[in-house]
Motif scaffolding. Structure first.
Motif, PDB file in Angstrom:
ATOM      1  N   VAL A 312       0.857  -1.181   0.000  1.00 27.06           N
ATOM      2  CA  VAL A 312       0.000   0.000   0.000  1.00 27.06           C
ATOM      3  C   VAL A 312       0.894   1.231   0.000  1.00 27.06           C
ATOM      4  N   ARG A 313       0.689   2.095  -0.951  1.00 32.67           N
ATOM      5  CA  ARG A 313       1.460   3.327  -1.025  1.00 32.67           C
ATOM      6  C   ARG A 313       0.992   4.312   0.037  1.00 32.67           C
ATOM      7  N   SER A 315       0.680   7.485  -0.342  1.00 33.19           N
ATOM      8  CA  SER A 315      -0.268   8.449  -0.915  1.00 33.19           C
ATOM      9  C   SER A 315      -1.682   7.895  -0.922  1.00 33.19           C
ATOM     10  N   GLU A 316      -1.827   6.589  -1.191  1.00 34.22           N
ATOM     11  CA  GLU A 316      -3.156   6.000  -1.176  1.00 34.22           C
ATOM     12  C   GLU A 316      -3.749   6.029   0.236  1.00 34.22           C
ATOM     13  N   THR A 317      -2.908   5.755   1.223  1.00 35.12           N
ATOM     14  CA  THR A 317      -3.392   5.840   2.605  1.00 35.12           C
ATOM     15  C   THR A 317      -3.841   7.252   2.943  1.00 35.12           C
ATOM     16  N   HIS A 319      -4.893   9.596   0.835  1.00 35.28           N
ATOM     17  CA  HIS A 319      -6.137   9.919   0.126  1.00 35.28           C
ATOM     18  C   HIS A 319      -7.328   9.210   0.744  1.00 35.28           C
ATOM     19  N   GLY A 320      -7.127   7.966   1.189  1.00 33.21           N
ATOM     20  CA  GLY A 320      -8.222   7.246   1.817  1.00 33.21           C
ATOM     21  C   GLY A 320      -8.677   7.916   3.095  1.00 33.21           C
TER      22      GLY A 320
END
Length: 416
Positions: A312-313, A315-317, A319-320
């Motif tokens: 998991v990147r 940035s994705e965390t 944004h989530g």
């Protein structure tokens, strides 16, 4: 010939080749595990040897006796030694003999030599009395309250400004008339019948000279005055010659705990402090630990590296979490996250610690861009916004603050 024999003869060469290939393949595939097992055994063997070495060192550990030969040792060339003074006395034609035994010191001093020693901490009062009584002249180069009371020469006095500025002999003893100024470490109030040299305005003297049962005793704290690194200062060298180079041979006694008689003061060893069953119990526990390590270590196989199923990147965390916050319409939580990020970036830009408080960041930013501190305190650590409109306004002001700090920093770097 039976059918079984015919079948064996017909298929023998091919099956033999296949069996040989299978055996070679098995051997080739079995070699790495044996190599890995050998490495594991060698690793555990190294651990066992290391543990045994540590245990042996622990069992042999004893409390070391403190050294008493460092300060004013006539054989030591170190800063606190007195080798320079001993050589200076020898250059005056006076024989200097260094002894480490009370018996040798007593015998030499009774033959007319001057006995020189530091505070004999390893000797009892009776041993000190026996050592000094046989000498005609004794010079004590370091002092203690015990020796003052035992020899009845005087009492300790508080140092004065005169002592630090420098004192001259000022006494009727001719050997000290040409010494010059010295800066003593301690001063004493002489007892009745004791001559005090190098006295201050209050009458407290650095050198006490008295008689005790026919023995002339000179008493001075010279641990620094006559040391190798201070001997060339002021009149220290002349003072050392006046004390030691009076024509008689010098016997310099260097004491030690081994030569002392105060056995009760010597530190006990580790074996004396522990009960007798402790050492066997420690050895038994060590052997049991080694057995457990060997038993459990044989069950472990080689380590296998296994990659995680999902990556998991960051940035994705981020944004989530942002989407969850927006969906919940949680303006205070979002404002807290924005302020935390702004404070972290400002701390880096302003060369502050990552653990700097909001007030410290606000003060530094205000000083950098030249605005009142109170406004930035409220902006960086004020009350949370009540709705989205206030959140947007807060984010805009924080972005403007970062831009202003960045611009001010760039201007300072380019300024000639």
């Amino acid at each position: 010939m039976s059918d079984t024999a015919l079948l064996s003869a017909h298929t023998g060469p091919a099956d033999g080749a296949a069996s040989t290939a299978s055996t070679a393949s098995t051997a080739s595939t079995a070699a790495p595990p044996r190599t890995g097992r050998a490495r594991a055994v060698l690793g555990w063997l190294f651990v066992v040897v290391l543990l045994i070495g540590v245990a042996l060192l622990s069992l042999r550990m004893v409390a070391a006796a403190p050294a008493l030969t460092g300060v004013l040792n006539p054989a030591s060339p170190g800063p606190n030694g007195a080798r320079a003074l001993a050589e200076l006395v020898r250059q005056q034609g006076v024989d200097v003999e260094v002894v480490h035994s009370r018996t040798a010191a007593t015998a030499a001093s009774r033959s007319g030599a001057t006995l020189v020693l530091s505070d004999p901490v390893a000797l009892s009062d009776d041993a000190v009395t026996d050592l000094l009584d046989g000498a005609e002249r004794v010079v004590l180069l370091s002092t203690s309250a015990r020796m003052l009371a035992l020899l009845d020469l005087g009492v300790s006095a508080a140092p004065s400004a005169d002592a630090s500025a420098g004192l001259v002999a000022g006494c009727a003893l001719p050997e000290f008339a040409e010494v010059g100024e010295v800066r003593p470490e301690r001063v004493f109030t002489p007892a009745a019948g004791v001559v005090g040299c190098f006295a201050d305005a209050d009458g407290d003297a650095a050198l006490l000279v008295g008689e005790r049962d026919g023995t002339r005793i000179s008493f001075i704290e010279a641990s620094r005055l006559l040391s190798n690194d201070r001997l060339a200062d002021d009149g220290n060298a002349a003072l050392g010659l006046a004390l030691l180079a009076q024509g008689e041979p010098v016997v310099w006694y260097v004491g030690s705990l081994e030569d002392g008689d105060r056995r009760a003061d010597t530190p006990a060893t580790l074996g004396e402090l522990t009960p007798g069953w402790v050492s066997p119990a420690v050895l038994l526990l060590l052997l049991a630990g080694i057995a457990v390590i060997w038993w459990r270590g044989a069950r472990f196989g080689p380590l296998v590296a296994e990659s995680l199923p999902v990556t998991v990147r960051a940035s994705e965390t981020m944004h989530g979490r942002a989407r969850l916050t927006a969906r919940a319409a949680d303006a205070p939580h979002a404002a807290s996250a924005i302020r935390t990020g702004t404070r972290a970036r400002l701390a880096v830009r302003l060369a502050l610690s990552p653990r700097a408080t909001p007030a410290e960041v606000a003060d530094a930013a205000a000083d950098r861009i030249g605005v009142p501190r109170g406004s930035l305190h409220r902006l960086l650590d004020g009350p949370p916004p009540a709705d989205d409109r206030e959140l947007i306004e807060l984010a805009r002001r924080l972005a403007e603050l970062e831009t202003a700090v960045e611009t001010a920093a760039r201007t300072e770097r380019t300024r000639p």
